[in-house]
Design a protein around this motif. Structure first.
Motif, PDB file in Angstrom:
ATOM      1  N   ILE A  36       1.095  -1.073  -0.190  1.00  0.00           N
ATOM      2  CA  ILE A  36       0.252   0.447   0.255  1.00  0.00           C
ATOM      3  C   ILE A  36       0.558   1.210   0.195  1.00  0.00           C
ATOM      4  CG2 ILE A  36      -1.506   1.526   2.045  1.00  0.00           C
ATOM      5  CD1 ILE A  36      -2.718  -0.684   1.883  1.00  0.00           C
ATOM      6  N   CYS A  37       1.921   1.182   0.969  1.00  0.00           N
ATOM      7  CA  CYS A  37       3.049   2.659   0.905  1.00  0.00           C
ATOM      8  C   CYS A  37       4.047   2.247   0.922  1.00  0.00           C
ATOM      9  CB  CYS A  37       2.310   3.019   2.562  1.00  0.00           C
ATOM     10  SG  CYS A  37       3.458   2.405   3.549  1.00  0.00           S
ATOM     11  N   GLY A  38       4.886   3.199   0.898  1.00  0.00           N
ATOM     12  CA  GLY A  38       6.324   3.209   0.357  1.00  0.00           C
ATOM     13  C   GLY A  38       7.117   2.431   1.248  1.00  0.00           C
ATOM     14  N   LEU A  39       6.642   2.243   2.734  1.00  0.00           N
ATOM     15  CA  LEU A  39       7.262   0.924   3.267  1.00  0.00           C
ATOM     16  C   LEU A  39       7.740  -0.161   3.092  1.00  0.00           C
ATOM     17  CD1 LEU A  39       7.531   0.682   7.273  1.00  0.00           C
ATOM     18  CD2 LEU A  39       7.734  -1.128   6.090  1.00  0.00           C
ATOM     19  N   GLY A  40       6.766  -0.837   2.157  1.00  0.00           N
ATOM     20  CA  GLY A  40       6.690  -1.758   1.866  1.00  0.00           C
ATOM     21  C   GLY A  40       7.450  -2.048  -0.171  1.00  0.00           C
ATOM     22  N   GLN A  41       7.087  -0.299  -0.466  1.00  0.00           N
ATOM     23  CA  GLN A  41       7.469  -0.687  -1.333  1.00  0.00           C
ATOM     24  C   GLN A  41       8.700  -0.758  -1.431  1.00  0.00           C
ATOM     25  OE1 GLN A  41       5.097   2.650  -3.036  1.00  0.00           O
ATOM     26  NE2 GLN A  41       3.158   1.321  -2.926  1.00  0.00           N
ATOM     27  N   THR A  42       9.785   0.289  -1.040  1.00  0.00           N
ATOM     28  CA  THR A  42      11.056   0.870  -1.184  1.00  0.00           C
ATOM     29  C   THR A  42      11.672  -0.696   0.157  1.00  0.00           C
ATOM     30  OG1 THR A  42      10.595   2.151   0.868  1.00  0.00           O
ATOM     31  CG2 THR A  42      11.218   2.600  -1.565  1.00  0.00           C
ATOM     32  N   ALA A  43      11.352  -1.122   1.435  1.00  0.00           N
ATOM     33  CA  ALA A  43      11.751  -1.828   2.248  1.00  0.00           C
ATOM     34  C   ALA A  43      13.063  -2.411   0.971  1.00  0.00           C
ATOM     35  CB  ALA A  43      10.927  -3.230   3.000  1.00  0.00           C
ATOM     36  N   PRO A  44      12.647  -3.569   0.091  1.00  0.00           N
ATOM     37  CA  PRO A  44      14.140  -3.767  -0.199  1.00  0.00           C
ATOM     38  C   PRO A  44      14.406  -2.729  -1.391  1.00  0.00           C
ATOM     39  CG  PRO A  44      12.011  -4.910  -1.281  1.00  0.00           C
ATOM     40  CD  PRO A  44      11.611  -3.790  -0.744  1.00  0.00           C
ATOM     41  N   THR A  45      14.951  -1.714  -1.163  1.00  0.00           N
ATOM     42  CA  THR A  45      15.376  -0.966  -2.341  1.00  0.00           C
ATOM     43  C   THR A  45      17.778  -1.180  -2.161  1.00  0.00           C
ATOM     44  OG1 THR A  45      13.766   0.222  -2.509  1.00  0.00           O
ATOM     45  CG2 THR A  45      16.080   1.322  -3.346  1.00  0.00           C
ATOM     46  N   ALA A  46      17.288  -1.714  -0.808  1.00  0.00           N
ATOM     47  CA  ALA A  46      19.677  -1.200  -0.481  1.00  0.00           C
ATOM     48  C   ALA A  46      19.286  -2.506  -0.885  1.00  0.00           C
ATOM     49  CB  ALA A  46      19.154  -0.994   1.242  1.00  0.00           C
ATOM     50  N   LEU A  47      18.682  -3.547  -0.227  1.00  0.00           N
ATOM     51  CA  LEU A  47      19.029  -4.994  -0.550  1.00  0.00           C
ATOM     52  C   LEU A  47      19.707  -5.194  -1.749  1.00  0.00           C
ATOM     53  CD1 LEU A  47      17.672  -8.229   1.115  1.00  0.00           C
ATOM     54  CD2 LEU A  47      17.840  -8.093  -1.306  1.00  0.00           C
ATOM     55  N   LEU A  48      18.426  -4.767  -2.667  1.00  0.00           N
ATOM     56  CA  LEU A  48      18.488  -4.658  -4.583  1.00  0.00           C
ATOM     57  C   LEU A  48      19.759  -4.332  -5.120  1.00  0.00           C
ATOM     58  CD1 LEU A  48      14.932  -4.744  -5.221  1.00  0.00           C
ATOM     59  CD2 LEU A  48      15.992  -6.504  -5.293  1.00  0.00           C
ATOM     60  N   SER A  49      20.313  -2.805  -3.829  1.00  0.00           N
ATOM     61  CA  SER A  49      21.242  -2.140  -4.606  1.00  0.00           C
ATOM     62  C   SER A  49      22.697  -2.506  -5.273  1.00  0.00           C
ATOM     63  CB  SER A  49      21.217  -0.819  -3.921  1.00  0.00           C
ATOM     64  OG  SER A  49      21.930  -0.957  -2.919  1.00  0.00           O
ATOM     65  N   ILE A  50      23.024  -3.838  -3.536  1.00  0.00           N
ATOM     66  CA  ILE A  50      23.938  -4.156  -3.275  1.00  0.00           C
ATOM     67  C   ILE A  50      23.329  -6.038  -4.667  1.00  0.00           C
ATOM     68  CG2 ILE A  50      24.908  -6.420  -2.028  1.00  0.00           C
ATOM     69  CD1 ILE A  50      25.519  -3.409  -0.830  1.00  0.00           C
ATOM     70  N   LEU A  51      22.557  -6.085  -4.594  1.00  0.00           N
ATOM     71  CA  LEU A  51      22.253  -7.290  -5.776  1.00  0.00           C
ATOM     72  C   LEU A  51      22.402  -6.739  -6.988  1.00  0.00           C
ATOM     73  CD1 LEU A  51      19.634  -9.605  -4.176  1.00  0.00           C
ATOM     74  CD2 LEU A  51      21.718  -9.975  -3.865  1.00  0.00           C
ATOM     75  N   ASP A  52      22.136  -5.883  -7.112  1.00  0.00           N
ATOM     76  CA  ASP A  52      22.352  -5.470  -8.054  1.00  0.00           C
ATOM     77  C   ASP A  52      24.111  -5.177  -9.161  1.00  0.00           C
ATOM     78  OD1 ASP A  52      19.602  -5.524  -9.732  1.00  0.00           O
ATOM     79  OD2 ASP A  52      19.450  -3.057  -8.513  1.00  0.00           O
ATOM     80  N   ARG A  53      25.410  -5.431  -8.299  1.00  0.00           N
ATOM     81  CA  ARG A  53      26.478  -5.568  -8.008  1.00  0.00           C
ATOM     82  C   ARG A  53      27.043  -6.399  -7.410  1.00  0.00           C
ATOM     83  NH1 ARG A  53      25.233  -0.522  -5.661  1.00  0.00           N
ATOM     84  NH2 ARG A  53      24.512   0.958  -6.749  1.00  0.00           N
TER      85      ARG A  53
END
Lengths: 404, 149
Positions: free
Chosen positions: A381-398
């Motif tokens: 519903i909100c930004g918390l759930g939508q962005t909770a994995p962002t930091a993790l993905l920024s590592i996985l993407d490298r």
């Protein structure tokens, strides 16, 4: 180019932060008097022309938001100052409200005048009690000027009670209304249906301080600093393995590496003395490697090339002794604890991330983590759930990045 | 319990006497009541519900939502940030020391998320005080100060 102090008061200022004299010294009374003689449409046009963007994290153009509230049908209108600063590594609103609380508060009154609000709320997190006192004192000064009160704008200070999610704008509205601080499904946006279904303008503390500066001067002055795309300055909260942690004000377009290394700013890396990464923007931010830090400036376009954003302006610095997997596990716990539990993708997703990281480490179930992250982005519903994995993905993407 | 209940009801009504019976004042009311009792026992929630004219379940729903209101043992909460930045500065060790120090006291150590004091980590929060660069000594001083206040 070093620190530019516009939002932060000059270091040699003598007047007390909540005093009438401070209003004069900083040009805030001039700003208020100028606005009181203006037509709301002209105020909004000036905010639009300044190019101010929201400083809470979303960077939405402030003037357009004001226009939406101004034009929305409805009787009562409200302005809310969001001082529920709870983002990880973020303390710039605290600093601003401590050193110069009249700036953001006058900005709130200017906003109320522009959108036609007779009532405003200052929502401050319950852990900022000394700052809340400062705010109350500053409001008294504004009441003594006749700008706050039953015949002007009534202002109520609301104290949060320990909920990260209450900083999300619609959750904050529910909190003010005396409900559980659970986010609402958007649309409708608060600009048309906010507090009690009426048009409501919600702005971050720093955004409102920018507004006051704008009206204490003019558009031309305001745009002298920063980049053409993002005029003005930004407060950054610098913490972790740097010599001088603290809040600094730099123009947009300032080199990221200089924020950390400049002797007058971060002063360089402490700990091992070797930089591993920064986490930019808070818990839902992006990790940047030393190479990326050297290649970017503090602006949305530049950081966007690495899928990063300024977010709240938090810059958490890690030396090379820090295991970034440990940071990711900490972040995962943070989101799992702070998820309000209202929607399934976030409630379950944040828990699953904790479990996956605990069981096999970051790289054991990469595809599962990516699928889960996608589901959370799509369906929370909100930004918390939508962005909770962002930091993790920024590592996985490298995948070749050492350190995690 | 039965003899206590009307007393709690009267006390809560007296604490809230200046608060309008309006839903939007619920959080304000809850703060006043929490600062008096340091917890929300069922009879306290019931009294708030009666005074504010809001169903018990809704009042309970709001009290249980907020972390600062979660204090079942009613001791004075000492919140110590153990989030990333404070953890880098030894917050976990600080928590252990504080737990040992406060074992038989009226203070209860709680780990909490970021307090927004990362430039002076580790940080703690007690009563109305924010403690920066917190050490066991500094915290002990603050607790004594708070008790004398």
């Amino acid at each position: 180019m070093r620190e530019v102090r516009r939002l932060l008061p000059p270091l040699d200022i003598i007047s007390a932060p909540t005093s009438m004299q401070r209003l004069k010294d900083r040009g805030f009374s001039r700003a208020m008097e100028r606005v009181l003689g203006m037509d709301p449409r002209d105020i909004i046009a000036e905010v639009k022309a300044s190019g101010i963007k929201g400083r809470g994290g979303a960077a939405f153009p402030t003037g357009f938001k004001w226009e939406s509230v101004y034009e929305a049908p409805g009787g009562n209108r409200y302005v809310v100052m969001n001082a529920d600063e709870s983002e990880l590594g973020t303390f710039k609103d605290r600093a601003l409200l401590e050193y110069d609380p009249l700036g953001p508060l006058v900005g709130m009154l200017i906003a109320a005048h522009a959108v036609g609000a007779k009532k405003a709320y200052c929502y401050i997190r319950g852990e900022y009690r000394p700052i809340e006192r400062q705010m109350v004192n500053a409001l008294q000064t504004l009441a003594d000027c006749g700008w706050v009160g039953p015949h002007a704008v009534e202002v109520e200070v609301r104290r949060g009670a320990g909920a990260y999610i209450a900083g999300e704008e619609t959750a904050l509205l529910n909190s003010i209304e005396g409900k559980r601080a659970e986010p609402r499904v958007k649309p409708p946006f608060p600009t048309s249906k906010g507090l009690w279904g009426d048009p409501t303008l919600i702005q971050n503390v720093e955004t409102l301080a920018n507004v006051t500066l704008l009206f204490a001067h003019d558009v031309e002055w305001f745009r002298q600093c920063g980049s053409p795309q993002t005029p003005g300055t930004k407060l950054v909260s610098l913490s972790g393995h740097v010599k001088n942690p603290g809040v600094y004000e730099v123009p947009f377009g300032f080199p990221m590496a200089d924020i950390i290394a400049d002797p007058e700013l971060g002063g360089g890396i402490t700990g091992s003395g070797r930089l591993r990464a920064i986490l930019l923007g808070g818990a839902a931010g992006t990790f940047l490697s030393p190479d990326q830090i050297s290649a970017t400036v503090l602006d949305y376009g530049s950081l966007g090339t690495f899928d990063a954003s300024i977010g709240s302006g938090a810059i958490m610095v890690f030396d090379d002794s820090v295991d970034l997997s440990w940071v990711l596990r900490k972040l995962a716990h943070f989101f799992a604890d702070e998820s309000c539990g209202q929607c399934v993708p976030c409630r379950i997703g944040t828990r699953r991330i904790v479990e996956m990281l605990a069981q096999g480490g970051l790289y054991s179930r990469v595809q599962d983590l990516r699928d889960l992250a996608q589901a959370m982005r799509d369906a929370s519903i909100c930004g918390l759930g939508q962005t909770a994995p962002t930091a993790l993905l920024s590592i996985l993407d490298r995948p070749n990045w050492q350190g995690a | 319990m039965d003899t206590e209940k009307p007393a709690v009801m009267a006390e809560v009504f007296s604490i809230l006497k200046d608060i309008p019976q309006d839903r939007s004042q619920l959080l304000v009311a809850l703060w006043l009541v929490f600062e008096h009792y340091q917890r929300f026992r069922p009879e306290i929630v019931d009294a708030v519900s009666q005074y504010m004219n809001i169903p018990y379940a809704e009042v309970y729903g709001v009290t249980s939502f907020y972390a600062l209101f979660h204090n079942p043992d009613g001791k004075n909460p000492l919140h110590v940030c153990t989030d990333v930045m404070c953890a880098l500065q030894g917050a976990d060790d600080l928590v252990k020391k504080l737990q040992a120090l406060t074992q038989r006291s009226t203070v209860c150590v709680k780990e909490c998320p970021c307090l927004g004091q990362c430039d002076a980590a580790p940080a703690a929060f007690f009563g109305k005080q924010v403690l920066r660069r917190a050490t066991p000594d500094l915290i002990a001083q603050a607790i004594r100060g708070e008790d004398h206040a």
